[in-house]
Design a protein around this motif. Structure first.
Motif, PDB file in Angstrom:
ATOM      1  N   MET A 140      -6.722  -3.549   5.870  1.00  0.00           N
ATOM      2  CA  MET A 140      -6.341  -3.631   7.278  1.00  0.00           C
ATOM      3  C   MET A 140      -5.752  -2.326   7.751  1.00  0.00           C
ATOM      4  O   MET A 140      -5.120  -1.590   6.988  1.00  0.00           O
ATOM      5  CB  MET A 140      -5.372  -4.781   7.513  1.00  0.00           C
ATOM      6  CG  MET A 140      -4.167  -4.778   6.622  1.00  0.00           C
ATOM      7  SD  MET A 140      -3.637  -6.476   6.270  1.00  0.00           S
ATOM      8  CE  MET A 140      -3.206  -6.325   4.552  1.00  0.00           C
ATOM      9  N   VAL A 141      -6.016  -2.081   9.026  1.00  0.00           N
ATOM     10  CA  VAL A 141      -5.421  -0.901   9.642  1.00  0.00           C
ATOM     11  C   VAL A 141      -4.386  -1.399  10.625  1.00  0.00           C
ATOM     12  O   VAL A 141      -4.655  -2.292  11.422  1.00  0.00           O
ATOM     13  CB  VAL A 141      -6.492  -0.052  10.359  1.00  0.00           C
ATOM     14  CG1 VAL A 141      -5.831   1.067  11.142  1.00  0.00           C
ATOM     15  CG2 VAL A 141      -7.481   0.502   9.357  1.00  0.00           C
ATOM     16  N   LEU A 142      -3.173  -0.878  10.514  1.00  0.00           N
ATOM     17  CA  LEU A 142      -2.075  -1.335  11.361  1.00  0.00           C
ATOM     18  C   LEU A 142      -1.485  -0.159  12.128  1.00  0.00           C
ATOM     19  O   LEU A 142      -1.546   0.975  11.669  1.00  0.00           O
ATOM     20  CB  LEU A 142      -0.972  -1.947  10.482  1.00  0.00           C
ATOM     21  CG  LEU A 142      -1.354  -3.088   9.553  1.00  0.00           C
ATOM     22  CD1 LEU A 142      -0.212  -3.389   8.607  1.00  0.00           C
ATOM     23  CD2 LEU A 142      -1.697  -4.328  10.349  1.00  0.00           C
ATOM     24  N   ARG A 172      -5.992  13.996   5.362  1.00  0.00           N
ATOM     25  CA  ARG A 172      -6.810  13.306   4.364  1.00  0.00           C
ATOM     26  C   ARG A 172      -7.213  11.908   4.832  1.00  0.00           C
ATOM     27  O   ARG A 172      -8.181  11.343   4.363  1.00  0.00           O
ATOM     28  CB  ARG A 172      -6.008  13.133   3.056  1.00  0.00           C
ATOM     29  CG  ARG A 172      -5.964  14.359   2.193  1.00  0.00           C
ATOM     30  CD  ARG A 172      -4.877  14.190   1.119  1.00  0.00           C
ATOM     31  NE  ARG A 172      -4.948  12.922   0.418  1.00  0.00           N
ATOM     32  CZ  ARG A 172      -5.802  12.694  -0.592  1.00  0.00           C
ATOM     33  NH1 ARG A 172      -6.589  13.653  -0.999  1.00  0.00           N
ATOM     34  NH2 ARG A 172      -5.814  11.521  -1.180  1.00  0.00           N
ATOM     35  N   PHE A 214      -2.107   3.279   9.858  1.00  0.00           N
ATOM     36  CA  PHE A 214      -2.236   3.436   8.417  1.00  0.00           C
ATOM     37  C   PHE A 214      -3.070   2.289   7.856  1.00  0.00           C
ATOM     38  O   PHE A 214      -3.184   1.239   8.460  1.00  0.00           O
ATOM     39  CB  PHE A 214      -0.859   3.529   7.752  1.00  0.00           C
ATOM     40  CG  PHE A 214       0.002   2.294   7.915  1.00  0.00           C
ATOM     41  CD1 PHE A 214       0.416   1.880   9.170  1.00  0.00           C
ATOM     42  CD2 PHE A 214       0.385   1.548   6.807  1.00  0.00           C
ATOM     43  CE1 PHE A 214       1.216   0.747   9.320  1.00  0.00           C
ATOM     44  CE2 PHE A 214       1.180   0.422   6.948  1.00  0.00           C
ATOM     45  CZ  PHE A 214       1.585   0.022   8.206  1.00  0.00           C
ATOM     46  N   HIS A 215      -3.642   2.559   6.715  1.00  0.00           N
ATOM     47  CA  HIS A 215      -4.578   1.618   6.109  1.00  0.00           C
ATOM     48  C   HIS A 215      -3.980   1.002   4.863  1.00  0.00           C
ATOM     49  O   HIS A 215      -3.523   1.719   3.976  1.00  0.00           O
ATOM     50  CB  HIS A 215      -5.886   2.366   5.793  1.00  0.00           C
ATOM     51  CG  HIS A 215      -6.806   1.573   4.921  1.00  0.00           C
ATOM     52  ND1 HIS A 215      -7.589   2.147   3.963  1.00  0.00           N
ATOM     53  CD2 HIS A 215      -7.061   0.248   4.868  1.00  0.00           C
ATOM     54  CE1 HIS A 215      -8.289   1.214   3.339  1.00  0.00           C
ATOM     55  NE2 HIS A 215      -7.986   0.052   3.858  1.00  0.00           N
ATOM     56  N   ILE A 241      -3.086   7.259   5.543  1.00  0.00           N
ATOM     57  CA  ILE A 241      -2.219   7.282   6.714  1.00  0.00           C
ATOM     58  C   ILE A 241      -2.749   8.327   7.694  1.00  0.00           C
ATOM     59  O   ILE A 241      -3.809   8.917   7.476  1.00  0.00           O
ATOM     60  CB  ILE A 241      -0.747   7.576   6.352  1.00  0.00           C
ATOM     61  CG1 ILE A 241      -0.616   8.976   5.769  1.00  0.00           C
ATOM     62  CG2 ILE A 241      -0.204   6.538   5.378  1.00  0.00           C
ATOM     63  CD1 ILE A 241       0.799   9.512   5.839  1.00  0.00           C
ATOM     64  N   HIS A 242      -1.996   8.525   8.751  1.00  0.00           N
ATOM     65  CA  HIS A 242      -2.430   9.434   9.809  1.00  0.00           C
ATOM     66  C   HIS A 242      -2.213  10.880   9.420  1.00  0.00           C
ATOM     67  O   HIS A 242      -1.421  11.609  10.029  1.00  0.00           O
ATOM     68  CB  HIS A 242      -1.676   9.105  11.105  1.00  0.00           C
ATOM     69  CG  HIS A 242      -0.219   8.818  10.860  1.00  0.00           C
ATOM     70  ND1 HIS A 242       0.745   9.797  10.849  1.00  0.00           N
ATOM     71  CD2 HIS A 242       0.410   7.657  10.568  1.00  0.00           C
ATOM     72  CE1 HIS A 242       1.919   9.258  10.592  1.00  0.00           C
ATOM     73  NE2 HIS A 242       1.751   7.952  10.394  1.00  0.00           N
ATOM     74  N   ASP A 300      -3.368   3.002   1.551  1.00  0.00           N
ATOM     75  CA  ASP A 300      -4.558   3.724   1.127  1.00  0.00           C
ATOM     76  C   ASP A 300      -4.748   5.020   1.891  1.00  0.00           C
ATOM     77  O   ASP A 300      -5.267   5.988   1.363  1.00  0.00           O
ATOM     78  CB  ASP A 300      -5.789   2.842   1.307  1.00  0.00           C
ATOM     79  CG  ASP A 300      -6.510   2.640  -0.007  1.00  0.00           C
ATOM     80  OD1 ASP A 300      -5.868   2.846  -1.056  1.00  0.00           O
ATOM     81  OD2 ASP A 300      -7.699   2.282   0.027  1.00  0.00           O
ATOM     82  N   ARG A 359     -10.810   8.008   6.885  1.00  0.00           N
ATOM     83  CA  ARG A 359     -10.754   6.701   6.209  1.00  0.00           C
ATOM     84  C   ARG A 359     -10.141   5.642   7.122  1.00  0.00           C
ATOM     85  O   ARG A 359     -10.612   4.514   7.190  1.00  0.00           O
ATOM     86  CB  ARG A 359      -9.985   6.829   4.895  1.00  0.00           C
ATOM     87  CG  ARG A 359     -10.875   7.363   3.791  1.00  0.00           C
ATOM     88  CD  ARG A 359     -10.167   7.342   2.469  1.00  0.00           C
ATOM     89  NE  ARG A 359      -9.112   8.359   2.425  1.00  0.00           N
ATOM     90  CZ  ARG A 359      -8.071   8.295   1.604  1.00  0.00           C
ATOM     91  NH1 ARG A 359      -7.952   7.269   0.791  1.00  0.00           N
ATOM     92  NH2 ARG A 359      -7.161   9.243   1.600  1.00  0.00           N
ATOM     93  N   VAL A 360      -9.077   6.004   7.826  1.00  0.00           N
ATOM     94  CA  VAL A 360      -8.465   5.061   8.761  1.00  0.00           C
ATOM     95  C   VAL A 360      -9.503   4.652   9.803  1.00  0.00           C
ATOM     96  O   VAL A 360      -9.678   3.480  10.111  1.00  0.00           O
ATOM     97  CB  VAL A 360      -7.229   5.676   9.439  1.00  0.00           C
ATOM     98  CG1 VAL A 360      -6.793   4.826  10.617  1.00  0.00           C
ATOM     99  CG2 VAL A 360      -6.096   5.802   8.438  1.00  0.00           C
TER     100      VAL A 360
END
Lengths: 423, 515
Positions: free
Chosen positions: A72-74, B421, B400-401, B417-418, B415, B425-426
């Protein structure tokens, strides 16, 4: 562009859907209604109200997936960096963010209208002893005058209305009157002058022609009496409330009795167009009173149950012919009665009251503390018990808590098999 | 057209002339400045109760009767009364003319917002987005719904409401598996659909001859000769549109039952694009109303007070609670969509170095409206986010993921973040959350044992180990079995390991067989 004002359109398009939903949810709603009515005032019950029903009883299943690995992306990261580990929230809090609405709600409340509520509450109740009920449910048609019509059967011609319309028409169209013609004819008979005769003749001719053209009675004048069939209720019931109001009846007991009577009233109201209530209170004397006095008027004295029965019998004979009325009686008492009165009471019941009553319930009310039930049976209870064992159609229950009223009531009126009798 | 500077309304009151003025003023801006292309508008004023009504029949003005809508209504009404839920300001229908419902309780400012939002934003999106063009039929929908309503109520008269309800219940349970997901199938043409339904009925009635019932059945010889491969091809298997398969191939359905399944399927298909474009659709409408009302204010046609009122509503609509907020329940499509539209505007007019690198095609291109119109037409949520979520926005939302593997005892892993890198992926993971092909369980009809017991075989290919909820699955399969009238079996297969995880076999209920 087009603007349409739909506000005046009938709303509640979903009314029918709502009814279908209720029909489907009936058992569930019924249970909820009963539960919610246990501890409510009867008045409130009649107001309808809010009930809660479990949603899962009315589910609409879909293929749903659960478990597995989740990504999930939050939004709103404050401090995490890649590779951090977060403790898993405890299972109860681990509700996926994608859970659809309603999934989490396992019950919901909704508001029933008064009718919906009462219907559901009384739905599985049935009047006991159904001898007269057939009659009660079929309705005879009455006939009632309903003005006049331009068509109908000859038997229904309204002479007066027809004639008056004809008269009005004749006046309006200036139909020559019979006297005028006769006068002219008389004048003609006496007239010598030829010229005048011709004039008179022409005049007479014209008048006669006109009279012919404008008939005395025209088909358009005819009016028929119109009749309309109106349903005439034969279904009527009278409910006798008998209550012992001697000093031993506490407010609590009266309250219990009142609840029972109200319930009975609502119930009868459902079945009959017309329900009369007669309040009879008694000490050692019985009198018919209004509702206010019945429940709140002070009274004291000894207790003679037979007096109430005598009064009821009297009222039945004078005002409610058993052939026309379905008679119900509910007696509430704390059970005290003079021992010497027992024989008379029993006799009155079996000979006079029970034969004309659809249903006779005896409700023995006790104090809230419930100790009545540990006490030996009261004198009245013992007497009624004996009568019942001899086959009298009496229903009797003991009640000491508000919450018991509904169950007892339902118990008394539960739909039964044909053979089963109300105990 | 009224010239600028003239107030459209003052205070909160409005009447029909106000609505007309507001509509015309919005239309002017929508056409000249944003270049929107819309269906003709129809604005309907309704009460709060009617809004609840509309809510509970999937937002449509006319719909067939079913108890589940009553349940919906009771539920909505209850939460509305408890104050858990406000009413939507508007409902808009993808039809031509495009119907927007306005609640009478709204203030003049709100009505302006709603007109700009629904009658122009959504309207343009419905008319121009490729998914809607491909899958829906705005001209035909209202007539088709009318037909559906009449048809279903006629069925109730003829066959009893209980039988109809059973069929509808079953069809609803399978509704989310009643859509064609991939283009190539013919677009909906509901007018023709409705005509053909009538013809089918007539044809069935005209060829009905009770004598056929008495003709002795002969054994079909060819049955055994059919190879499995050819049999599947004939039945169009594998088939992911379960409702379509039932309608065409269920052996014992009455013609009217097939028609009802068809109706449910068409309606599911009609709504399918809406579920794929929630972020874009709301983003577009919000962006459009924001542009229009700002312009109106600058033209001096809305007072400062009313503009402030607008800003407050607008801010509420695009509010995005953070993940640890009690109000958080996923991404708010209005917030995400609007932010992305504005971000695209920024990239097109005033890009940073990073944006030039990420979006070489549109960065600094200058024609904001043109670029946005192009995007509105050609994307759905998944591809939109997959291509246009910028690093700047990922940072702004501080996305973030998380990866949650139940087998991992340490907990949930962050996994990505902003950061440099993590952007891609996000973005990829967020896009995946909006991929409908991925959100719905992948269930297909794979075979029918025609020679044997006619058992219907379905397969669920699991993704990332998520299996079906057992209780619900049994219930849905029960509905399916009732329609199919023979046994139904479902196997859950691990897509990667090709291993059977679970098997269900459900027999039809007796009542359904008798029907």
């Amino acid at each position: 562009m087009h603007i349409v004002d739909r506000r005046l359109n009938p709303g509640s398009k979903s009314l029918e859907n709502r009814q279908r939903f209720l029909r489907r949810a009936k058992a569930l709603v019924q249970g909820a209604v009963k539960k919610s009515s246990q501890n409510r005032d009867i008045k409130d019950v009649l107001e309808g109200g809010e009930v809660t029903i479990p949603l899962d009883g009315m589910d609409e299943p879909r293929f749903r997936r659960e478990g597995g690995t989740r990504d999930m992306v939050l939004p709103g990261n404050k401090k995490f960096v890649e590779g951090d580990w977060l403790p898993r929230p405890n299972q109860s809090g681990a509700k996926g963010s994608g859970a659809g609405e309603g999934d989490s709600e396992d019950a919901f409340r909704f508001v029933l209208s008064r009718d919906e509520f009462v219907d559901l509450f009384l739905d599985d109740l049935e009047l006991p002893d159904l001898a007269k009920r057939k009659l009660a449910e079929t309705e005879s048609e009455g006939i009632q005058r309903a003005g006049y019509a331009t068509s109908g059967s000859p038997a229904n011609i309204s002479i007066s209305r027809t004639v008056s319309r004809a008269l009005a028409r004749r006046v309006a169209l200036r139909r020559p009157r019979k006297e005028d013609i006769e006068a002219l004819e008389a004048e003609l008979a006496e007239c010598e002058d030829a010229a005048r005769r011709r004039e008179l003749l022409a005049l007479l001719e014209a008048l006669k022609a006109k009279a012919k053209r404008i008939p005395f009675i025209d088909p358009i004048d005819i009016r028929y009496r119109r009749f309309e069939a109106v349903p005439k209720p034969v279904a009527q019931a009278v409910m006798f409330c008998l209550m012992d109001v001697s000093g031993s009846m506490s407010e609590h007991m009266k309250d219990l009795a009142k609840r029972f009577y109200m319930l009975l009233y609502v119930f009868l109201k459902r079945r009959y167009r017309h329900v009369e209530i007669v309040f009879i209170r008694h000490t050692d004397r019985a009198e018919e009173v209004d509702e206010e006095t019945f429940f709140h008027g002070p009274a004291s004295g000894g207790t003679l149950v037979s007096s109430a029965l005598v009064a009821m019998d009297e009222i039945v004979r004078t005002r409610f012919r058993p052939a026309d009325w379905n008679i119900y009686a509910a007696q509430a008492s704390d059970g005290d009665n003079m021992t010497s009165d027992s024989a008379l009471t029993g006799q009155l019941l079996t000979d006079r009251i029970l034969p004309v009553s659809q249903f006779f319930a005896y409700l023995e009310v006790g104090e809230a503390a419930n100790y009545t039930f540990d006490m030996p049976d009261s004198s009245l209870w013992t007497l009624y018990e004996r009568l019942r064992n001899d086959g009298a159609p009496l229903s009797m229950r003991k009640v000491s808590e508000r919450g018991e009223i509904f169950p007892v009531f339902q118990d008394l009126f539960k739909r039964r098999g044909k053979q089963e009798r109300v105990a | 057209m009224a010239s600028s500077g003239e107030l459209l309304f003052e205070g909160a009151d409005w009447d029909f002339r106000t609505l007309q003025r507001v509509h015309d003023a919005c239309e002017e801006i929508a056409r000249t400045e944003l270049g929107l292309d819309i269906y003709p508008n129809q604005i309907e004023v309704i009460t709060a109760e009617q809004m609840l009504d509309a809510y509970s029949s999937v937002g449509m003005p006319l719909f067939y009767k079913h108890w589940s809508f009553g349940k919906q209504f009771a539920f909505q009404e209850a939460s509305y009364r408890k104050g858990l839920m406000g009413l939507a300001y508007e409902i808009v229908i993808n039809s031509s003319p495009c119907i927007s419902y306005l609640m009478e309780e709204n203030t003049a400012t709100m009505q302006t917002l709603v007109i700009a939002h629904a009658a122009f934003g959504h309207n343009h999106f419905f008319k121009n987005n490729y998914l809607f063009k491909q899958w829906t039929d705005a001209d035909g929908i209202l007539d088709y719904l009318e037909f559906a309503k009449a048809y279903i109520s006629a069925c109730e008269d003829r066959h009893g409401s209980e039988a109809v309800e059973r069929t509808l219940d079953a069809a609803h349970a399978l509704m989310s598996h009643g859509v064609d997901r991939y283009p190539g199938k013919k677009a909906l043409d509901l007018r023709t659909e409705e005509k053909r339904a009538g013809e089918r009925r007539q044809h069935e009635e005209s060829i009905f001859n009770d004598l056929w019932r008495t003709v002795p059945h002969t054994k079909t010889k060819s049955k055994a000769a059919l190879t499995a491969e050819r049999r599947r091809a004939l039945l169009g298997l594998p088939q992911e549109n379960i409702l379509y398969f039932l309608e065409k191939s269920a052996p014992r359905l009455q013609p009217w039952q097939r028609e009802i399944i068809r109706i449910v399927r068409h309606i599911a298909q009609y709504f399918y694009p809406q579920s794929q474009t929630k972020v874009m659709n709301e983003g577009t409408a919000t962006y459009v109303h924001y542009r229009i009302i700002n312009r109106l204010h600058r033209q001096g046609r809305i007072t400062d007070g009313n503009f402030l009122e607008f800003l407050q509503s607008h801010t509420n609509v695009v509010f995005q609670p953070e993940f640890d907020d009690r109000r958080y329940s996923g991404f708010n499509p209005y917030a995400l969509g609007f932010a992305m539209m504005q971000d695209i505007e920024r990239i097109v007019t005033n890009p940073e170095e990073e944006d030039r690198e990420w979006f070489p095609d549109i960065a600094g291109k200058g024609d904001v409206e043109g670029v946005l119109r192009e995007i509105w037409s050609n994307y759905r949520d998944e591809s939109f986010i997959g291509q246009f979520l910028s690093p700047a926005l990922i940072r702004r939302f501080r996305m973030f993921h998380l990866h949650d593997d139940p087998a991992e005892s340490a907990g949930i892993r962050v996994d990505a973040i902003h950061d440099e890198r993590g952007y891609r992926r996000v973005r990829r993971e967020l896009a995946r959350q909006y991929d409908v092909g991925f959100v719905d369980a992948n269930i297909e009809v794979v075979d029918v044992d025609l020679a044997g017991d006619r058992r219907l075989l379905l397969r669920h290919t699991t993704v990332k180990g998520a299996q079906l909820n057992e209780t619900d699955t049994r219930r849905v399969l029960q509905h399916l079995a009732d329609l199919w009238s023979y046994d139904v079996a479902l196997t859950e297969v691990d897509g990667t390991a090709d291993k059977v995880l679970k098997e269900y076999v459900i027999s039809p209920r007796a009542a359904a067989i008798a029907a």
